[in-house]
Design a protein around this motif. Structure first.
Motif, PDB file in Angstrom:
ATOM      1  N   LYS A 106       0.842  -1.213   0.000  1.00 21.19           N
ATOM      2  CA  LYS A 106       0.000   0.000   0.000  1.00 21.19           C
ATOM      3  C   LYS A 106       0.870   1.252   0.000  1.00 21.19           C
ATOM      4  O   LYS A 106       0.603   2.198  -0.721  1.00 21.19           O
ATOM      5  CB  LYS A 106      -0.891   0.055   1.259  1.00 21.19           C
TER       6      LYS A 106
ATOM      7  N   LYS B  18     -15.615  11.508   0.389  1.00 23.21           N
ATOM      8  CA  LYS B  18     -16.749  10.931   1.110  1.00 23.21           C
ATOM      9  C   LYS B  18     -17.673  12.075   1.493  1.00 23.21           C
ATOM     10  O   LYS B  18     -17.219  13.148   1.909  1.00 23.21           O
ATOM     11  CB  LYS B  18     -16.257  10.166   2.338  1.00 23.21           C
TER      12      LYS B  18
ATOM     13  N   TRP C 264     -20.396  10.588   6.117  1.00 21.59           N
ATOM     14  CA  TRP C 264     -19.447   9.497   6.391  1.00 21.59           C
ATOM     15  C   TRP C 264     -18.669   9.759   7.685  1.00 21.59           C
ATOM     16  O   TRP C 264     -18.428   8.864   8.472  1.00 21.59           O
ATOM     17  CB  TRP C 264     -18.480   9.386   5.210  1.00 21.59           C
TER      18      TRP C 264
ATOM     19  N   HIS D 136     -17.513  -2.912   0.579  1.00 20.08           N
ATOM     20  CA  HIS D 136     -16.778  -2.297  -0.539  1.00 20.08           C
ATOM     21  C   HIS D 136     -15.647  -3.233  -0.995  1.00 20.08           C
ATOM     22  O   HIS D 136     -15.482  -3.496  -2.189  1.00 20.08           O
ATOM     23  CB  HIS D 136     -16.216  -0.945  -0.087  1.00 20.08           C
TER      24      HIS D 136
ATOM     25  N   ILE E 202      -5.396   3.640  -4.187  1.00 19.17           N
ATOM     26  CA  ILE E 202      -6.146   4.725  -3.570  1.00 19.17           C
ATOM     27  C   ILE E 202      -5.144   5.581  -2.805  1.00 19.17           C
ATOM     28  O   ILE E 202      -4.474   5.080  -1.902  1.00 19.17           O
ATOM     29  CB  ILE E 202      -7.212   4.166  -2.590  1.00 19.17           C
TER      30      ILE E 202
ATOM     31  N   TRP F 138      -9.469  11.744  -1.889  1.00 23.18           N
ATOM     32  CA  TRP F 138      -8.631  10.661  -2.413  1.00 23.18           C
ATOM     33  C   TRP F 138      -8.466  10.812  -3.925  1.00 23.18           C
ATOM     34  O   TRP F 138      -9.336  11.396  -4.590  1.00 23.18           O
ATOM     35  CB  TRP F 138      -9.269   9.283  -2.178  1.00 23.18           C
TER      36      TRP F 138
ATOM     37  N   VAL G 231      -8.308   8.201  -7.028  1.00 24.48           N
ATOM     38  CA  VAL G 231      -8.528   6.794  -7.376  1.00 24.48           C
ATOM     39  C   VAL G 231      -7.800   6.534  -8.691  1.00 24.48           C
ATOM     40  O   VAL G 231      -8.101   7.163  -9.702  1.00 24.48           O
ATOM     41  CB  VAL G 231     -10.039   6.496  -7.556  1.00 24.48           C
TER      42      VAL G 231
ATOM     43  N   ILE H 154     -16.383  -2.170 -12.855  1.00 26.16           N
ATOM     44  CA  ILE H 154     -16.148  -1.989 -11.410  1.00 26.16           C
ATOM     45  C   ILE H 154     -16.735  -0.660 -10.924  1.00 26.16           C
ATOM     46  O   ILE H 154     -17.354  -0.595  -9.866  1.00 26.16           O
ATOM     47  CB  ILE H 154     -14.648  -2.108 -11.022  1.00 26.16           C
TER      48      ILE H 154
ATOM     49  N   MET I  18     -19.627  -0.646  -8.164  1.00 23.66           N
ATOM     50  CA  MET I  18     -19.400   0.039  -6.882  1.00 23.66           C
ATOM     51  C   MET I  18     -20.443   1.105  -6.595  1.00 23.66           C
ATOM     52  O   MET I  18     -20.694   1.433  -5.450  1.00 23.66           O
ATOM     53  CB  MET I  18     -18.013   0.642  -6.859  1.00 23.66           C
TER      54      MET I  18
HETATM   55  O1  76R Z   1      -7.097  -2.394  -0.060  1.00 22.56           O
HETATM   56  C1  76R Z   1      -7.702  -3.471   0.100  1.00 22.56           C
HETATM   57  O2  76R Z   1      -7.687  -4.396  -0.729  1.00 22.56           O
HETATM   58  C2  76R Z   1      -8.517  -3.608   1.365  1.00 22.56           C
HETATM   59  C3  76R Z   1      -9.882  -3.240   1.227  1.00 22.56           C
HETATM   60  C4  76R Z   1     -10.093  -1.862   0.615  1.00 22.56           C
HETATM   61  C5  76R Z   1     -10.004  -0.625   1.245  1.00 22.56           C
HETATM   62  C6  76R Z   1      -9.666  -0.316   2.687  1.00 22.56           C
HETATM   63  C7  76R Z   1     -10.437  -1.617  -0.768  1.00 22.56           C
HETATM   64  C8  76R Z   1     -10.558  -2.619  -1.723  1.00 22.56           C
HETATM   65  N1  76R Z   1     -10.612  -0.283  -0.933  1.00 22.56           N
HETATM   66  C9  76R Z   1     -10.338   0.380   0.247  1.00 22.56           C
HETATM   67  C10 76R Z   1     -10.359   1.742   0.486  1.00 22.56           C
HETATM   68 MN1  76R Z   1     -11.279   0.644  -2.613  1.00 22.56          MN
HETATM   69  N2  76R Z   1     -11.851   1.539  -4.319  1.00 22.56           N
HETATM   70  C11 76R Z   1     -12.353   2.813  -4.425  1.00 22.56           C
HETATM   71  C12 76R Z   1     -12.862   2.999  -5.736  1.00 22.56           C
HETATM   72  O3  76R Z   1     -15.752   4.470  -7.926  1.00 22.56           O
HETATM   73  C13 76R Z   1     -16.043   4.178  -6.749  1.00 22.56           C
HETATM   74  O4  76R Z   1     -17.222   3.916  -6.396  1.00 22.56           O
HETATM   75  C14 76R Z   1     -14.988   4.171  -5.698  1.00 22.56           C
HETATM   76  C15 76R Z   1     -13.568   4.243  -6.223  1.00 22.56           C
HETATM   77  C16 76R Z   1     -12.647   1.826  -6.446  1.00 22.56           C
HETATM   78  C17 76R Z   1     -13.013   1.543  -7.882  1.00 22.56           C
HETATM   79  C18 76R Z   1     -12.000   0.925  -5.532  1.00 22.56           C
HETATM   80  C19 76R Z   1     -11.594  -0.378  -5.871  1.00 22.56           C
HETATM   81  N3  76R Z   1     -11.334   2.431  -1.646  1.00 22.56           N
HETATM   82  C20 76R Z   1     -10.832   2.681  -0.411  1.00 22.56           C
HETATM   83  C21 76R Z   1     -10.930   4.107  -0.144  1.00 22.56           C
HETATM   84  C22 76R Z   1     -10.468   4.818   1.117  1.00 22.56           C
HETATM   85  C23 76R Z   1     -11.671   4.947   2.010  1.00 22.56           C
HETATM   86  C24 76R Z   1     -11.417   5.401   3.413  1.00 22.56           C
HETATM   87  O5  76R Z   1     -10.291   5.232   3.927  1.00 22.56           O
HETATM   88  O6  76R Z   1     -12.387   5.931   3.997  1.00 22.56           O
HETATM   89  C25 76R Z   1     -11.506   4.691  -1.257  1.00 22.56           C
HETATM   90  C26 76R Z   1     -11.782   6.149  -1.491  1.00 22.56           C
HETATM   91  C27 76R Z   1     -11.764   3.625  -2.187  1.00 22.56           C
HETATM   92  C28 76R Z   1     -12.338   3.801  -3.431  1.00 22.56           C
HETATM   93  N4  76R Z   1     -11.153  -1.189  -3.579  1.00 22.56           N
HETATM   94  C29 76R Z   1     -10.743  -2.382  -3.058  1.00 22.56           C
HETATM   95  C30 76R Z   1     -11.201  -1.332  -4.962  1.00 22.56           C
HETATM   96  C31 76R Z   1     -10.817  -2.693  -5.292  1.00 22.56           C
HETATM   97  C32 76R Z   1     -10.710  -3.237  -6.709  1.00 22.56           C
HETATM   98  C33 76R Z   1     -10.541  -3.346  -4.113  1.00 22.56           C
HETATM   99  C34 76R Z   1     -10.109  -4.792  -3.930  1.00 22.56           C
HETATM  100  C35 76R Z   1      -8.623  -4.889  -4.001  1.00 22.56           C
HETATM  101  C36 76R Z   1      -8.162  -6.341  -4.016  1.00 22.56           C
HETATM  102  O7  76R Z   1      -8.436  -7.034  -3.049  1.00 22.56           O
HETATM  103  O8  76R Z   1      -7.562  -6.743  -5.047  1.00 22.56           O
END
Ligand code: 76R
Length: 274
Positions: free
Chosen positions: A156, A174, A182, A197, A212, A223, A225, A238, A242
């Motif tokens: 990360k 958020k 949030w 999520h 992220i 953030w 993305v 995706i 989402m």
């Molecule tokens: O990192 C990890 O695999 C652990 C779980 C995880 C966290 C903590 C995770 C998984 N995300 C995390 C945090 Mn995410 N993510 C997004 C977007 O378009 C949208 O609707 C949202 C944009 C996508 C496409 C995405 C994909 N994630 C976050 C955070 C920080 C939030 C906070 O701290 O409050 C944001 C803003 C965010 C947004 N997320 C995953 C993905 C994918 C593909 C995964 C799975 C990763 C894997 O296991 O391979």
């Protein structure tokens, strides 16, 4: 004064990340002689090579799709002084007035707040797998968990970006609206929602690589993305899926989307008609 005399601005953890998108002023470019064009391209190519050789530094270059921007860069490097110096040099690399900035984003790699803690994992071993603390199997599983988490956290903070061709970037925050705030949710609630999520995200394992990066206090959204894919279909899928997950459906606000293609520099110059 050379940049070397200045103290580095290196974060306590993680790297700085800069997304830089520019338009190419073809009118200006066409005023250059063939020799000037060649010199400008050599200059950019040499700079990219120089930056890529810097320790702990990655520089990706994209041909941007859609006239929002023509060329894009994504830079990861520890020192903000260095990031800033590279940014200024990239902007001028093809000559004055050739690259016009259209969008930029500053963020940092960060750890997730919502990962499983040692105590939570230990509890799940006891409750779900009926393993006794102190037993060989329990301790083996705990050790394997700690090794996994160490690697996960390192990936990360210090990711290795893939050469996958499709690149998608958008800023996200958020929401803070009455009833949809949030930041007013307590931690267990946020953690539960983030679990949902992550379950959606994991379905795209191997198809989407997401990074992220946090930007509270650094840029306009919270953030950045960044998604990489081999297939645009997966990006569309995706982001669509989402939108139905409560974290995005109820609590996310998005900025503009930028799509680019990762290309070797010589291909990129041809594509951009430079
Ligand atoms: O990192 C990890 O695999 C652990 C779980 C995880 C966290 C903590 C995770 C998984 N995300 C995390 C945090 Mn995410 N993510 C997004 C977007 O378009 C949208 O609707 C949202 C944009 C996508 C496409 C995405 C994909 N994630 C976050 C955070 C920080 C939030 C906070 O701290 O409050 C944001 C803003 C965010 C947004 N997320 C995953 C993905 C994918 C593909 C995964 C799975 C990763 C894997 O296991 O391979």
């Amino acid at each position: 004064m050379s940049d070397k005399a200045i103290d580095a601005v290196v974060p306590a953890e993680g790297w700085h990340v800069l997304h830089l998108f520019y338009k190419i002023e073809q009118g200006q470019w066409q005023l250059f002689s063939t020799e000037e064009k060649l010199r400008a391209k050599t200059n950019l190519a040499a700079l990219v090579q120089e930056v890529r050789a810097m320790p702990d530094t990655q520089l990706l270059v994209f041909s941007m799709v859609s006239p929002k921007a023509d060329i894009g860069f994504m830079l990861l490097t520890p020192d903000l002084q260095n990031a800033n110096a590279i940014e200024k040099r990239l902007s001028l690399s093809l000559g004055a007035d050739v690259l016009t900035p259209v969008f930029s984003y500053l963020s940092m790699t960060e750890l997730s707040e919502y990962t499983t803690s040692d105590a939570e994992y230990a509890q799940s071993l006891e409750a779900e797998e009926k393993l006794a603390p102190g037993s060989t199997e329990f301790e083996e599983k705990m050790n394997a968990f700690r090794t996994r988490m160490t690697k996960y956290n390192r990936d990360k903070l210090y990711p290795n970006l893939p050469p996958w061709p499709v690149f998608c970037f958008y800023p996200m925050s958020k929401r803070r609206a009455p009833g949809q705030n949030w930041y007013a949710l307590d931690f267990p609630e946020r953690k539960k929602l983030m679990g949902g999520h992550a379950r959606v995200g994991r379905k795209y394992h191997g198809k989407i690589l997401q990074l992220i990066t946090g930007s509270t206090g650094l840029d306009d959204a919270e953030w950045g993305v960044t998604l990489f894919a081999h297939d645009t279909f997966q990006v569309k899928a995706i982001v669509y899926e989402m939108r139905f997950d409560p974290v995005s459906a109820d609590y996310a606000d998005f900025g503009e989307f930028y799509i680019g293609l990762q290309l070797p520099l010589d291909e990129l110059f041809q594509r951009l008609q430079l």
